[in-house]
Design a protein around this motif. Sequence first.
Motif, mmCIF file in Angstrom:
data_model
loop_
_atom_site.group_PDB
_atom_site.id
_atom_site.type_symbol
_atom_site.label_atom_id
_atom_site.label_comp_id
_atom_site.label_asym_id
_atom_site.label_seq_id
_atom_site.Cartn_x
_atom_site.Cartn_y
_atom_site.Cartn_z
ATOM 1 N N ALA A 24 0.548 -1.418 0.251
ATOM 2 C CA ALA A 24 -0.222 0.127 -0.461
ATOM 3 C C ALA A 24 0.651 1.216 -0.038
ATOM 4 O O ALA A 24 0.630 1.937 0.922
ATOM 5 C CB ALA A 24 -0.688 0.012 1.535
ATOM 6 N N LEU A 25 1.751 1.018 -0.605
ATOM 7 C CA LEU A 25 2.493 2.411 -0.977
ATOM 8 C C LEU A 25 1.948 3.421 -2.101
ATOM 9 O O LEU A 25 0.927 2.828 -2.424
ATOM 10 C CB LEU A 25 4.120 1.931 -1.002
ATOM 11 N N PHE A 26 2.574 5.032 -1.471
ATOM 12 C CA PHE A 26 1.436 5.845 -2.324
ATOM 13 C C PHE A 26 2.262 5.856 -3.604
ATOM 14 O O PHE A 26 3.565 6.230 -3.980
ATOM 15 C CB PHE A 26 1.774 7.053 -1.531
ATOM 16 N N PRO A 27 1.316 5.769 -4.808
ATOM 17 C CA PRO A 27 2.164 5.921 -5.649
ATOM 18 C C PRO A 27 2.691 6.867 -7.192
ATOM 19 O O PRO A 27 3.484 6.853 -7.382
ATOM 20 C CB PRO A 27 1.037 5.230 -7.101
ATOM 21 N N HIS A 28 1.989 8.310 -5.944
ATOM 22 C CA HIS A 28 2.189 9.175 -6.737
ATOM 23 C C HIS A 28 2.836 9.741 -6.015
ATOM 24 O O HIS A 28 3.384 10.988 -6.185
ATOM 25 C CB HIS A 28 0.660 9.919 -6.366
ATOM 26 N N MET A 29 3.836 9.228 -5.299
ATOM 27 C CA MET A 29 4.905 9.754 -3.818
ATOM 28 C C MET A 29 6.245 8.876 -4.631
ATOM 29 O O MET A 29 6.161 7.635 -4.537
ATOM 30 C CB MET A 29 4.489 10.012 -3.142
ATOM 31 N N PHE A 63 5.546 10.306 4.805
ATOM 32 C CA PHE A 63 3.960 11.309 5.027
ATOM 33 C C PHE A 63 3.573 10.914 6.449
ATOM 34 O O PHE A 63 2.600 11.839 6.841
ATOM 35 C CB PHE A 63 3.748 10.336 4.365
ATOM 36 N N VAL A 93 -7.204 0.489 -0.295
ATOM 37 C CA VAL A 93 -6.154 -0.019 1.034
ATOM 38 C C VAL A 93 -4.966 1.617 1.401
ATOM 39 O O VAL A 93 -4.401 1.391 2.524
ATOM 40 C CB VAL A 93 -5.268 -1.575 1.081
ATOM 41 N N LEU A 94 -5.214 2.228 0.148
ATOM 42 C CA LEU A 94 -4.131 3.612 0.085
ATOM 43 C C LEU A 94 -4.582 4.301 1.003
ATOM 44 O O LEU A 94 -3.207 5.133 1.203
ATOM 45 C CB LEU A 94 -4.347 3.744 -1.489
ATOM 46 N N ALA A 106 -3.774 2.986 4.647
ATOM 47 C CA ALA A 106 -2.616 3.266 4.783
ATOM 48 C C ALA A 106 -2.338 4.650 5.612
ATOM 49 O O ALA A 106 -1.546 4.746 6.557
ATOM 50 C CB ALA A 106 -1.321 3.002 3.980
ATOM 51 N N LEU A 160 -1.269 5.906 9.043
ATOM 52 C CA LEU A 160 0.066 7.003 9.521
ATOM 53 C C LEU A 160 -0.619 8.346 9.846
ATOM 54 O O LEU A 160 -0.146 9.330 9.405
ATOM 55 C CB LEU A 160 0.489 7.133 8.029
ATOM 56 N N LEU A 219 -4.590 11.089 -7.029
ATOM 57 C CA LEU A 219 -4.523 9.806 -7.632
ATOM 58 C C LEU A 219 -5.604 9.620 -8.183
ATOM 59 O O LEU A 219 -5.776 9.238 -9.207
ATOM 60 C CB LEU A 219 -4.871 8.213 -6.713
ATOM 61 N N THR A 228 -3.301 3.767 -12.022
ATOM 62 C CA THR A 228 -3.233 3.710 -10.519
ATOM 63 C C THR A 228 -2.564 3.302 -9.943
ATOM 64 O O THR A 228 -2.685 3.873 -8.465
ATOM 65 C CB THR A 228 -5.005 3.134 -10.216
ATOM 66 N N ALA A 229 -2.085 2.604 -9.606
ATOM 67 C CA ALA A 229 -0.935 1.744 -8.875
ATOM 68 C C ALA A 229 0.039 1.487 -8.662
ATOM 69 O O ALA A 229 0.727 2.113 -9.682
ATOM 70 C CB ALA A 229 -1.804 0.812 -7.882
#
Lengths: 364, 270
Positions: free
Chosen positions: A93-98, A106, B170-171, B174, B178, B193, B269-270
């Motif tokens: 679940a890593l943020f793909p836009h970062m 984060f 799940v993003l 997450a 955090l 996104l 998207t991912a």
Amino acid sequence: MENTVAIDVSNVSKVFASGTAQEVKALDDVSVAIFKNEFFTLLGPSGCGKTTLLRLIAGFEHATSGSIQLDGAEISSLAPYDRPVNTVFQSYALFPHMTVAENIGFGLEMQGRSKTEVEATVSKMLGLVRMETLRDRHIDQISGGQQQRVALARALAPRPKVLLLDEPLSALDLKLRKEMQVELKRLQHETGITFVFVTHDQEEALTMSDRVAVMNAGKILQVDHPHEIYNRPNDRFVADFIGDTNFIRARIIDKGSTHMNLDIGGEKSIQLPTPSDLAIDGEITLAIRPEQARICGTEDSPIFEGKLAETIYIGTDTHYQIDIGTDSPFVIRVQNTSGEAQQLTQGDMVAIAVDSAVIQILRD
Amino acid sequence: MILRRRSFVIKRMPGFTLLALACFFALYMPLAPLVVYSFNEGNNIALWEGFSLRWYQAAWENQLVQSAAIRSIVVATIASIIATVLATMVALATTRTRPYRGQTIIYAMVNQPLVVPEIVTAVALLILFALIKQATNYHGYAYLVIAHSAFCIPFAYLPIRARLEGMDRVLETAAADLYATPWRAFKRVTLPLMLPGIFAGAMLAFVISLDDVVITEFVKSAGQDTLPTYMLGQLRRSITPEINAISTVLLGISVLMVTLIFFLSRKKTA
């Protein structure tokens, strides 16, 4: 220091789709105490409730009943973002836009840390997981193993009181998985953070954990150190799930204060010391690990005899399947130390010796 | 005997290539004379008299075309913004919630403009707005903007919803894990996104609004011609290649937008 409780789960139940036809009791009155600074593993087959318990601790689900305490404070009504607990997700679940660094920073940023502090911690974390050179890469530009490290660093960066790991190694290939097992142990030692690790892989659980909780069907069956779980399973499921085990049904013929005689269905009865802590009567199950039994001569007080049904050579060991009149054959594992297998042929009558100390008496 | 396993490749179907070419021909052939004759020197839309840009110039200098074009762009811009904001909210409400009663009804209601014949909506709006005009004596552009916003919503909604459904939830979990509050998780994770979907939706809405004839024709007050209704009006009189020129420009804008949407929705998207 050693045994201060970090997470105290008491009498927690979780029912999904309550009141409908699809009602599922994922957790059934579960209680467990997880100590500070330990590597604690929840082990069980899929659907046993281990991930649900993890999600309850993280705050992604709410318990139907029961309480969850962290350092003595009730947390079960707190939102995930108010709990000093971080998760490493199965899918990362890593943020793909970062970038890698933005991902790791984060949590700190959301906590409102200063820019310089975020920078410094991110650099430290990149060092900790040995990813310094990939700092400004995007997530789709790094490999699966590297993503795994970033996910770890991201969850560790805010220094949570507890790190939750949801089968984080299952997407990696075998070699990388072994490497990451060692890596995780190292990270746990270096950071001193309590790790709660979820897996269905018993070998992984035994190698990595300080203590293991074996779960099945929404219940915790046994919580103990890996060697105790392996050598002293208290439940048939535990003995069966972890390692290989011979199960023998036995009936108590007579029970004395020191010894008892058991009928295992063959011609002979066997004698075992009467366990002091178990009030047992009637039918019981005996569990014997294949490597803890040995083939012996008649002079070596065998506990039972059987006919050799099959010999399976697997390199380091040889497995002997011996028909002792029970449903499934009794398996003995012998390490091939001398380079040549023992000379036994199919159909031979063999005597089996087992130290009575290693025979486990299981509740049914 | 040789066993060969063949996978199904549509190109191998007999006549498929031919059929595909025929379809493309039928779709795009009518556009060719339109574009070609927009460059005609003469006054006729069917008799070639040499190359010239005079009709483009004529259209550019035509006051009526200018004002209709500006009106079209203003209406399309405002309507697509309103439609996109509403569509984004609906998309979030239909994908980022636990399943609830009436979700399918909402889905059906949002997509209603795609199903109900446009002429029916147009007549309904005509009657409704006539009543309001009578009561308020207001005859401004708001009617056009409201009508356009309404039928643009499903076109904006579909790409945004598709984008959200392709995004792993799940993003957001997450982000919450955090320490991000729901609003900050939305701002820092969900919104960035889903942005390509929002842009694609807005552009689609813009093109749909720009193209509309039927509803606009029924809803507009006097002197509120948009480019398409102006062109329709012109066709009733004499046809000159000026119409071709305007059409070609509109065609160019549509092609450009659709190409942009295509590239935006391809973004991973991912």
